[in-house]
Design a protein around this motif. Structure first.
Motif: not given
Length: 259
Positions: A83-85, A102-105, A114-115, A225-229
């Motif tokens: 579940r990589p997200e 705490v689940t961060t998505t 990101v919630t 969170g998301l990477n640069e790309t």
């Protein structure tokens, strides 16, 4: 980098190098332990077995880091391969028989992108004591400085149940500041899970902070969170030493902690 042009702000993976200098050592205290967590409605929340630096849980086997927050109070962090997200932050109070998940998505859109979901639970088979983890307004009005490394320092101003302001005092983001969503849960008196969700950089953080000694604050946490790309995830743990800089006391009729 231009302070007012958010398109030039550092991506999350650009912040990671060196940010973990003040991270506490991980501990193996949970090795061989299995926990089953139950929600307030009696439904199963999560089950996990710890072996070395691995956790076997409901959705696979993952690398896991565990930190000792206080006596019999642990923080475990992992990024599920299946579940990589998502990222999972687990707080276990073995003395009280209580837990907080705490689940961060990372979502496909929205602001913030990101919630986080907070799930208080009890540890099956343990004798309960103390109060359940619950939202807290205790930090509102405080201004604290956090030092993550010799190069990275930030201040936090806890404004309201929904907002906090951060400013970078030292490091690659020096001079940047913003106001973002935050959530606070109390685990024990003076020990809080503090989380935030950024709107400019698509990331969120979960920390557990010990505020019992205002001159020697200590926190452990993760940024995810998301990477640069934007086509992958960045997930890294860190720690910080801090101190209280000031405390604002509002007139009662304007106190955001009472609103």
């Amino acid at each position: 980098m231009t302070l007012s042009d958010t398109s030039t702000w550092l991506p999350l993976d650009g912040l990671a190098p060196g940010f973990d200098e003040n991270k506490a050592p991980t501990v193996g205290d949970l090795h061989g332990r299995t926990v089953a967590l139950v929600g307030a409605d009696g439904a199963a929340v999560l089950s996990a077995s710890f072996t070395g630096a691995k956790v076997v849980w409901d959705h696979g086997v993952d690398d896991c880091e565990t930190f000792l927050v206080d006596e019999d109070l642990y923080y475990s962090q992992w990024h599920p391969a299946e579940r990589p997200e998502e990222a999972v932050s687990l707080f276990l109070d073995l003395r009280a028989g209580r837990a907080l998940v705490v689940t961060t998505t990372i979502n496909g859109g929205g602001t913030p992108r990101v919630t986080q979901v907070f799930t208080p639970a009890t540890i099956e088979g343990e004798i309960l004591s103390g109060e359940a983890p619950a939202p807290s307004r205790a930090l509102i009005g405080r201004r604290a400085m956090w030092v993550y490394s010799q190069e990275h320092a930030y201040e936090h101003v806890y404004l309201s149940p929904h907002w906090y302001t951060w400013q970078c005092l030292a490091g690659p983001e020096k001079g940047l500041a913003d106001t973002d969503e935050n959530s606070v849960y109390q685990l024990r008196p003076g020990i809080y899970v503090f989380t935030w969700r950024e709107k400019v950089i698509h990331c969120a953080s979960v920390t557990v902070a010990d505020h019992r000694d205002v001159h020697r604050l200590r926190s452990h946490g993760v940024l995810f969170g998301l990477n640069e790309t934007g086509d992958g995830q960045t997930h890294f743990t860190f720690g910080a030493h801090g101190r209280l800089l000031s405390n604002t006391v509002h007139p009662e009729e304007y106190d955001p902690a009472l609103g």
